[in-house]
Write an enzyme that holds these catalytic residues in place. Structure first.
Site, PDB file in Angstrom:
ATOM      1  N   ARG A 235     -55.645  68.115  69.547  1.00 51.24           N
ATOM      2  CA  ARG A 235     -56.119  69.133  68.607  1.00 51.24           C
ATOM      3  C   ARG A 235     -57.037  68.401  67.635  1.00 51.24           C
ATOM      4  O   ARG A 235     -56.830  67.211  67.371  1.00 51.24           O
ATOM      5  CB  ARG A 235     -54.953  69.749  67.817  1.00 51.24           C
ATOM      6  CG  ARG A 235     -54.063  70.695  68.618  1.00 51.24           C
ATOM      7  CD  ARG A 235     -54.742  72.044  68.895  1.00 51.24           C
ATOM      8  NE  ARG A 235     -53.861  72.993  69.561  1.00 51.24           N
ATOM      9  CZ  ARG A 235     -53.766  73.181  70.869  1.00 51.24           C
ATOM     10  NH1 ARG A 235     -54.517  72.476  71.700  1.00 51.24           N
ATOM     11  NH2 ARG A 235     -52.943  74.084  71.369  1.00 51.24           N
ATOM     12  N   GLU A 264     -62.887  75.067  64.673  1.00 50.49           N
ATOM     13  CA  GLU A 264     -63.289  75.686  65.947  1.00 50.49           C
ATOM     14  C   GLU A 264     -63.522  77.180  65.753  1.00 50.49           C
ATOM     15  O   GLU A 264     -62.690  77.827  65.105  1.00 50.49           O
ATOM     16  CB  GLU A 264     -62.201  75.461  66.995  1.00 50.49           C
ATOM     17  CG  GLU A 264     -62.062  73.988  67.356  1.00 50.49           C
ATOM     18  CD  GLU A 264     -60.974  73.713  68.391  1.00 50.49           C
ATOM     19  OE1 GLU A 264     -60.387  74.670  68.939  1.00 50.49           O
ATOM     20  OE2 GLU A 264     -60.704  72.534  68.640  1.00 50.49           O
ATOM     21  N   HIS A 283     -63.113  73.378  73.598  1.00 42.19           N
ATOM     22  CA  HIS A 283     -61.643  73.537  73.729  1.00 42.19           C
ATOM     23  C   HIS A 283     -61.316  74.303  75.017  1.00 42.19           C
ATOM     24  O   HIS A 283     -60.779  75.415  74.986  1.00 42.19           O
ATOM     25  CB  HIS A 283     -61.070  74.257  72.502  1.00 42.19           C
ATOM     26  CG  HIS A 283     -59.585  74.081  72.376  1.00 42.19           C
ATOM     27  ND1 HIS A 283     -58.925  74.109  71.186  1.00 42.19           N
ATOM     28  CD2 HIS A 283     -58.618  73.869  73.325  1.00 42.19           C
ATOM     29  CE1 HIS A 283     -57.627  73.932  71.380  1.00 42.19           C
ATOM     30  NE2 HIS A 283     -57.413  73.786  72.687  1.00 42.19           N
TER      31      HIS A 283
HETATM   32  P1  NAP Z   1     -45.538  67.037  75.581  1.00 44.85           P
HETATM   33  O1  NAP Z   1     -45.094  67.009  77.013  1.00 44.85           O
HETATM   34  O2  NAP Z   1     -44.611  67.510  74.542  1.00 44.85           O
HETATM   35  O3  NAP Z   1     -46.032  65.552  75.240  1.00 44.85           O
HETATM   36  C1  NAP Z   1     -46.361  65.143  73.957  1.00 44.85           C
HETATM   37  C2  NAP Z   1     -46.301  63.630  73.902  1.00 44.85           C
HETATM   38  O4  NAP Z   1     -46.707  63.220  72.598  1.00 44.85           O
HETATM   39  C3  NAP Z   1     -44.917  63.054  74.150  1.00 44.85           C
HETATM   40  O5  NAP Z   1     -45.032  61.947  75.003  1.00 44.85           O
HETATM   41  C4  NAP Z   1     -44.460  62.607  72.758  1.00 44.85           C
HETATM   42  O6  NAP Z   1     -43.588  61.500  72.914  1.00 44.85           O
HETATM   43  C5  NAP Z   1     -45.789  62.246  72.113  1.00 44.85           C
HETATM   44  N1  NAP Z   1     -45.759  62.305  70.648  1.00 44.85           N
HETATM   45  C6  NAP Z   1     -45.312  63.311  69.860  1.00 44.85           C
HETATM   46  N2  NAP Z   1     -45.417  62.952  68.565  1.00 44.85           N
HETATM   47  C7  NAP Z   1     -45.923  61.707  68.547  1.00 44.85           C
HETATM   48  C8  NAP Z   1     -46.255  60.783  67.510  1.00 44.85           C
HETATM   49  N3  NAP Z   1     -46.051  61.081  66.213  1.00 44.85           N
HETATM   50  N4  NAP Z   1     -46.779  59.589  67.853  1.00 44.85           N
HETATM   51  C9  NAP Z   1     -46.974  59.256  69.136  1.00 44.85           C
HETATM   52  N5  NAP Z   1     -46.677  60.086  70.177  1.00 44.85           N
HETATM   53  C10 NAP Z   1     -46.164  61.290  69.871  1.00 44.85           C
HETATM   54  O7  NAP Z   1     -46.854  67.916  75.420  1.00 44.85           O
HETATM   55  P2  NAP Z   1     -47.980  68.207  76.503  1.00 44.85           P
HETATM   56  O8  NAP Z   1     -47.623  69.416  77.281  1.00 44.85           O
HETATM   57  O9  NAP Z   1     -48.336  66.947  77.205  1.00 44.85           O
HETATM   58  O10 NAP Z   1     -49.179  68.642  75.514  1.00 44.85           O
HETATM   59  C11 NAP Z   1     -49.641  67.762  74.513  1.00 44.85           C
HETATM   60  C12 NAP Z   1     -50.658  68.431  73.614  1.00 44.85           C
HETATM   61  O11 NAP Z   1     -51.899  68.549  74.283  1.00 44.85           O
HETATM   62  C13 NAP Z   1     -50.341  69.865  73.185  1.00 44.85           C
HETATM   63  O12 NAP Z   1     -49.411  69.927  72.138  1.00 44.85           O
HETATM   64  C14 NAP Z   1     -51.694  70.380  72.773  1.00 44.85           C
HETATM   65  O13 NAP Z   1     -51.945  70.118  71.411  1.00 44.85           O
HETATM   66  C15 NAP Z   1     -52.660  69.544  73.625  1.00 44.85           C
HETATM   67  N6  NAP Z   1     -53.321  70.383  74.640  1.00 44.85           N
HETATM   68  C16 NAP Z   1     -54.660  70.559  74.572  1.00 44.85           C
HETATM   69  C17 NAP Z   1     -55.305  71.340  75.515  1.00 44.85           C
HETATM   70  C18 NAP Z   1     -56.785  71.526  75.473  1.00 44.85           C
HETATM   71  O14 NAP Z   1     -57.280  72.549  75.934  1.00 44.85           O
HETATM   72  N7  NAP Z   1     -57.533  70.572  74.967  1.00 44.85           N
HETATM   73  C19 NAP Z   1     -54.576  71.980  76.519  1.00 44.85           C
HETATM   74  C20 NAP Z   1     -53.215  71.776  76.556  1.00 44.85           C
HETATM   75  C21 NAP Z   1     -52.582  70.976  75.609  1.00 44.85           C
HETATM   76  P3  NAP Z   1     -42.478  61.145  71.790  1.00 44.85           P
HETATM   77  O15 NAP Z   1     -41.789  62.444  71.471  1.00 44.85           O
HETATM   78  O16 NAP Z   1     -41.591  60.122  72.433  1.00 44.85           O
HETATM   79  O17 NAP Z   1     -43.243  60.586  70.651  1.00 44.85           O
END
Ligand code: NAP
Length: 323
Positions: A235, A264, A283
């Site tokens: 984000r 955005e 995005h």
């Molecule tokens: P997820 O499975 O929950 O993975 C998030 C990862 O981030 C986990 O490995 C978590 O590990 C880590 N994390 C959380 N807080 C952290 C911190 N403070 N420092 C370091 N690592 C941290 O989520 P996901 O499904 O992969 O999605 C991730 C994000 O991608 C979404 O929340 C969204 O914002 C973004 N996204 C963007 C798009 C786009 O169109 N550009 C599309 C989909 C998703 P730990 O809990 O061990 O820290």
């Protein structure tokens, strides 16, 4: 009388049509400008869509609401404590978009490293008149080191492509170590500082939370290699955008690929849009037709479950159940 469902900003037609069979669904594509938005919201029992501001002020205007069903995996638009206080469930759409977002991340990495949009412009503008000199060369992706910040569902899908498709070495940073990813991708855990120092490509894919807001700023850009390429697909708020602009202007990093921005749609006067070494996308990470429909269907399933008095598959504020 059918229950009222407010579709916020967008809902894929097949899913909209299916919901219409059981509910009174109304799409608000421009909620800020629709005069009857608040009137409909007051009676709505469910909201489905992208980016509905689930904060106290908005929730005060929706006294009948039971669920906000995000058509996205990110849920930084929802104040979960406020939802719980009011007995409203919040849901998201994890899993169904991982491969699509990871494909886009690799595309952005290749586009930035190999300067594909810039070279596309060069060809289309008729500037290709002879052999290209080395000032047009890009940077290799294969066999380089990729640092993934956020090794979750999407991070894993990126690591898989990078490791097995491009022979990249994978470093990662998260709050807790991920032994499965270490095993599958031969990935190595690093502190944020060391990941930034050692990576050729830094890919940010954490959720936006209070902890990750502004986690990459001037201090972090200074740690990166001058040849590093920075990719943000999380984000816009996870990066201090002015610091990214400075880092690019000062050549502290080589280039950036961005799918997300602080504001955005991005302001046309944003200096990032003038930089040749920045590749931008609106995005669009999860936006293929198949995946958008799958996300919308999952969101509709979550919504329907709640309106039928069942627990939805992707409940974010579990504590709402104990109220
Ligand atoms: P997820 O499975 O929950 O993975 C998030 C990862 O981030 C986990 O490995 C978590 O590990 C880590 N994390 C959380 N807080 C952290 C911190 N403070 N420092 C370091 N690592 C941290 O989520 P996901 O499904 O992969 O999605 C991730 C994000 O991608 C979404 O929340 C969204 O914002 C973004 N996204 C963007 C798009 C786009 O169109 N550009 C599309 C989909 C998703 P730990 O809990 O061990 O820290």
């Amino acid at each position: 009388m059918k229950k009222k469902i407010l579709a916020y900003q967008w809902l894929e037609q097949p899913v909209y049509d299916r919901l219409m069979e059981d509910y009174d669904v109304r799409l608000f594509e421009n909620p800020e400008h629709d005069t009857d938005f608040l009137e409909f919201l007051r009676e709505a029992e469910g909201v489905i869509g992208f980016g509905f501001p689930g904060n106290a002020a908005m929730l005060d205007k929706a006294p009948n609401l039971k669920i906000i069903s995000n058509v996205s995996v990110g849920y930084n638009n929802l104040n979960l404590a406020e939802l719980t206080k009011r007995g409203v469930m919040g849901t998201n759409t994890p899993g169904v978009l991982d491969d699509t977002v990871a494909d886009m991340a690799m595309g952005l990495m290749l586009a930035t490293a190999r300067r594909i949009p810039e070279l596309d412009g060069y060809v289309k503008q008729g500037l290709w008149k002879g052999l290209l000199t080395n000032d047009w060369y890009g940077m290799d992706v294969h066999h380089k080191t990729l640092g993934i910040i956020g090794m979750g569902r999407i991070g894993n899908a990126i690591a898989k492509r990078a490791r097995f498709g491009f022979d990249m070495d994978i470093l990662y940073h998260t709050r807790t170590k991920k032994p499965e990813a270490e095993e599958r991708f031969n990935a190595s855990y690093r502190s944020l500082e060391n990941l930034l120092k050692e990576s050729d490509y830094v890919c940010l894919v954490t959720p936006l939370t209070e902890e990750t807001r502004g986690m990459i700023g001037s201090e972090q850009f200074r740690l990166m290699k001058p040849s590093a390429i920075f990719l943000n697909i999380s984000r816009g708020g996870t990066v201090v955008e002015e610091d990214l602009i400075d880092a690019l202007q000062q050549n502290e990093i080589a280039a950036a690929g961005l799918d997300v921005f602080a504001q955005e749609p991005v302001d046309p006067s944003n200096p990032l849009l003038q930089m040749k070494n920045v590749v931008t996308l609106p995005h669009i990470g999860s936006s293929t037709y198949e995946t958008e429909v799958a996300m919308a269907q999952l969101a509709a399933d979550n919504l329907t479950a709640v309106l039928e008095g069942k627990k939805p598959g992707n409940l974010l504020n579990l504590d709402v159940l104990g109220r």
